[in-house]
Design an enzyme around this catalytic site. Structure first.
Site, PDB file in Angstrom:
ATOM      1  N   ASP A  28      38.267  45.935  42.043  1.00 42.95           N
ATOM      2  CA  ASP A  28      38.755  44.613  41.404  1.00 42.95           C
ATOM      3  C   ASP A  28      38.153  43.490  42.064  1.00 42.95           C
ATOM      4  O   ASP A  28      38.267  43.409  43.388  1.00 42.95           O
ATOM      5  CB  ASP A  28      40.077  44.490  40.912  1.00 42.95           C
ATOM      6  CG  ASP A  28      40.423  43.179  40.074  1.00 42.95           C
ATOM      7  OD1 ASP A  28      39.694  42.708  39.367  1.00 42.95           O
ATOM      8  OD2 ASP A  28      41.585  42.930  39.950  1.00 42.95           O
ATOM      9  N   TRP A  33      34.462  37.043  43.328  1.00 42.87           N
ATOM     10  CA  TRP A  33      33.631  37.109  44.831  1.00 42.87           C
ATOM     11  C   TRP A  33      32.406  36.071  44.351  1.00 42.87           C
ATOM     12  O   TRP A  33      31.972  35.322  45.249  1.00 42.87           O
ATOM     13  CB  TRP A  33      33.317  38.548  44.912  1.00 42.87           C
ATOM     14  CG  TRP A  33      32.378  38.602  46.200  1.00 42.87           C
ATOM     15  CD1 TRP A  33      32.992  38.739  47.574  1.00 42.87           C
ATOM     16  CD2 TRP A  33      31.112  38.624  46.406  1.00 42.87           C
ATOM     17  NE1 TRP A  33      31.810  38.918  48.555  1.00 42.87           N
ATOM     18  CE2 TRP A  33      30.590  38.869  47.796  1.00 42.87           C
ATOM     19  CE3 TRP A  33      30.008  38.413  45.487  1.00 42.87           C
ATOM     20  CZ2 TRP A  33      29.450  38.776  48.284  1.00 42.87           C
ATOM     21  CZ3 TRP A  33      28.625  38.492  46.118  1.00 42.87           C
ATOM     22  CH2 TRP A  33      28.504  38.795  47.599  1.00 42.87           C
ATOM     23  N   ARG A  41      28.392  36.190  37.868  1.00 44.65           N
ATOM     24  CA  ARG A  41      29.408  37.485  37.733  1.00 44.65           C
ATOM     25  C   ARG A  41      28.502  38.727  38.297  1.00 44.65           C
ATOM     26  O   ARG A  41      29.074  39.431  38.885  1.00 44.65           O
ATOM     27  CB  ARG A  41      30.224  37.656  36.494  1.00 44.65           C
ATOM     28  CG  ARG A  41      31.249  36.506  36.304  1.00 44.65           C
ATOM     29  CD  ARG A  41      31.910  36.726  34.942  1.00 44.65           C
ATOM     30  NE  ARG A  41      32.709  38.062  34.905  1.00 44.65           N
ATOM     31  CZ  ARG A  41      33.874  38.278  35.675  1.00 44.65           C
ATOM     32  NH1 ARG A  41      34.545  37.318  36.293  1.00 44.65           N
ATOM     33  NH2 ARG A  41      34.399  39.261  35.575  1.00 44.65           N
ATOM     34  N   GLU A  75      38.557  48.919  28.137  1.00 44.37           N
ATOM     35  CA  GLU A  75      38.741  47.380  27.555  1.00 44.37           C
ATOM     36  C   GLU A  75      37.590  46.443  28.075  1.00 44.37           C
ATOM     37  O   GLU A  75      37.261  45.509  27.512  1.00 44.37           O
ATOM     38  CB  GLU A  75      39.912  46.983  28.168  1.00 44.37           C
ATOM     39  CG  GLU A  75      41.149  47.619  27.574  1.00 44.37           C
ATOM     40  CD  GLU A  75      41.574  48.951  28.155  1.00 44.37           C
ATOM     41  OE1 GLU A  75      41.391  49.508  29.066  1.00 44.37           O
ATOM     42  OE2 GLU A  75      42.066  49.663  26.926  1.00 44.37           O
ATOM     43  N   ASN A  76      36.845  47.061  29.237  1.00 47.03           N
ATOM     44  CA  ASN A  76      35.735  46.435  29.387  1.00 47.03           C
ATOM     45  C   ASN A  76      34.513  45.934  28.501  1.00 47.03           C
ATOM     46  O   ASN A  76      33.899  44.922  28.834  1.00 47.03           O
ATOM     47  CB  ASN A  76      35.225  46.744  30.868  1.00 47.03           C
ATOM     48  CG  ASN A  76      35.929  46.894  32.075  1.00 47.03           C
ATOM     49  OD1 ASN A  76      35.842  47.456  32.972  1.00 47.03           O
ATOM     50  ND2 ASN A  76      36.903  45.773  32.159  1.00 47.03           N
ATOM     51  N   SER A 204      46.657  48.462  35.205  1.00 45.46           N
ATOM     52  CA  SER A 204      45.270  48.388  34.394  1.00 45.46           C
ATOM     53  C   SER A 204      44.906  49.814  33.673  1.00 45.46           C
ATOM     54  O   SER A 204      43.768  49.987  33.646  1.00 45.46           O
ATOM     55  CB  SER A 204      44.309  47.701  35.078  1.00 45.46           C
ATOM     56  OG  SER A 204      44.566  46.456  35.472  1.00 45.46           O
TER      57      SER A 204
HETATM   58  C1  FPP Z   1      36.290  44.339  38.122  1.00 46.12           C
HETATM   59  O1  FPP Z   1      36.267  43.038  38.847  1.00 46.12           O
HETATM   60  C2  FPP Z   1      35.241  45.306  38.310  1.00 46.12           C
HETATM   61  C3  FPP Z   1      34.556  45.858  37.359  1.00 46.12           C
HETATM   62  C4  FPP Z   1      34.894  45.709  35.901  1.00 46.12           C
HETATM   63  C5  FPP Z   1      33.104  46.437  37.465  1.00 46.12           C
HETATM   64  C6  FPP Z   1      33.345  47.632  38.735  1.00 46.12           C
HETATM   65  C7  FPP Z   1      31.947  48.092  38.822  1.00 46.12           C
HETATM   66  C8  FPP Z   1      31.284  48.119  40.101  1.00 46.12           C
HETATM   67  C9  FPP Z   1      31.959  47.820  41.480  1.00 46.12           C
HETATM   68  C10 FPP Z   1      29.884  48.834  40.129  1.00 46.12           C
HETATM   69  C11 FPP Z   1      30.178  50.423  40.521  1.00 46.12           C
HETATM   70  C12 FPP Z   1      29.102  51.044  40.321  1.00 46.12           C
HETATM   71  C13 FPP Z   1      28.927  52.478  40.240  1.00 46.12           C
HETATM   72  C14 FPP Z   1      27.407  52.860  39.996  1.00 46.12           C
HETATM   73  C15 FPP Z   1      30.128  53.342  39.954  1.00 46.12           C
HETATM   74  P1  FPP Z   1      36.188  41.957  37.812  1.00 46.12           P
HETATM   75  O2  FPP Z   1      34.839  41.480  37.323  1.00 46.12           O
HETATM   76  O3  FPP Z   1      37.291  42.024  36.929  1.00 46.12           O
HETATM   77  O4  FPP Z   1      36.597  40.845  38.922  1.00 46.12           O
HETATM   78  P2  FPP Z   1      37.494  39.418  38.707  1.00 46.12           P
HETATM   79  O5  FPP Z   1      38.824  39.907  38.238  1.00 46.12           O
HETATM   80  O6  FPP Z   1      37.473  38.776  39.877  1.00 46.12           O
HETATM   81  O7  FPP Z   1      36.761  38.824  37.313  1.00 46.12           O
END
Ligand code: FPP
Length: 248
Positions: A28, A33, A41, A75-76, A204
């Site tokens: 997360d 970041w 994003r 949910e994404n 989550s």
């Molecule tokens: C949550 O951070 C992250 C995700 C929904 C995506 C995670 C995916 C990766 C790290 C890529 C992995 C790649 C492979 C090939 C497995 P967020 O976007 O919810 O962060 P935020 O809470 O700061 O908005």
């Protein structure tokens, strides 16, 4: 100081440290970041994917047996279309690239979740990856994609109900082992440790059944900044915990 020392290219664990057999990670904080740096994003997800590759190889190096990463939840799909599309592109690219690396580490790659919702191209890549890595003998990496624990439990319930209906089993045969054996993680040990970077105190919809006795570690760092030193430190904290599994 790190609890691990590196010999040649491989990390070796300090024998006095109890390593978790199975680690789960909620990756997360990619969005935040990127925002902190004035970037879109999707740039955060790219940095997160890079870190996924680093941390996965490190877990394999130090002797973790199972690693489950939460890459995309059921949910994404609610995220803006351009973000979902950027993630799909990243999955394709990173699966191709990381899988070459993972071959050298003998990592077995599995996918947990309803992958039938992805594009035919991505599904083909997922199937190829699983098939190509199935005979390896190293760490098992579960990539949770279109995964939701409630969805997993609904699926398991339907599978079991069908077996009862067809007379394969009776309802008296339903117990914890039977339910576990109908989850995507069938045959694998439950996670000993789940790490959530980015400071959120939530599960989550991740491994709800499997996490009944899991130790949780929350860190403030955002996922792209979560380093191998942070992982060492989390494992060190895990090793100091007194797990009682409901006993005394
Ligand atoms: C949550 O951070 C992250 C995700 C929904 C995506 C995670 C995916 C990766 C790290 C890529 C992995 C790649 C492979 C090939 C497995 P967020 O976007 O919810 O962060 P935020 O809470 O700061 O908005």
């Amino acid at each position: 100081m790190s609890i691990f020392t590196r010999r040649s290219k491989k990390a070796r664990k300090d024998d006095s440290v109890v390593l978790p057999e199975h680690i789960g990670i909620i990756m997360d904080g990619n969005g935040r970041w990127a925002k902190k740096r004035g970037l879109p994003r999707s740039a955060g997800h790219t940095a997160g994917a890079k870190n996924f590759r680093t941390i996965t190889r490190y877990c394999s190096d130090i002797g973790i047996k199972y690693l489950t990463v939460y890459a995309f939840s059921t949910e994404n799909w609610k995220r803006p279309a351009d973000e979902v599309s950027a993630l799909m592109t990243l999955f394709k690219q990173y699966l191709e690239e990381a899988l070459t690396d993972f071959k050298y580490d003998s990592i077995v790659v599995r996918f947990i979740g309803d992958t039938s919702a992805f594009s035919p191209e991505l599904q083909e890549l997922i199937q190829r990856t699983e098939a190509e890595s199935a005979s390896r003998t190293g760490m098992v990496l579960n990539i949770a994609m279109n995964y939701g624990s409630r969805d997993e439990l609904v699926r398991a319930t339907k599978l079991i109900a069908e077996k009862v209906r067809s007379g394969d089993i009776s309802s008296d045969d339903i117990n914890e082992e039977l339910i576990s054996s109908h989850l995507y993680t069938a045959g694998q040990p439950d996670p000993d440790l789940i790490i959530r970077p980015s400071g959120e105190y939530r599960i989550s919809n991740f491994l709800l059944w499997q996490a009944a006795y899991t130790e949780f570690i929350i860190r403030d760092k955002l996922w792209p900044d979560f380093s191998t030193d942070d992982l060492d430190e989390a494992i060190n904290e895990f090793a100091r915990r007194n797990r009682r599994f409901g006993g005394v």
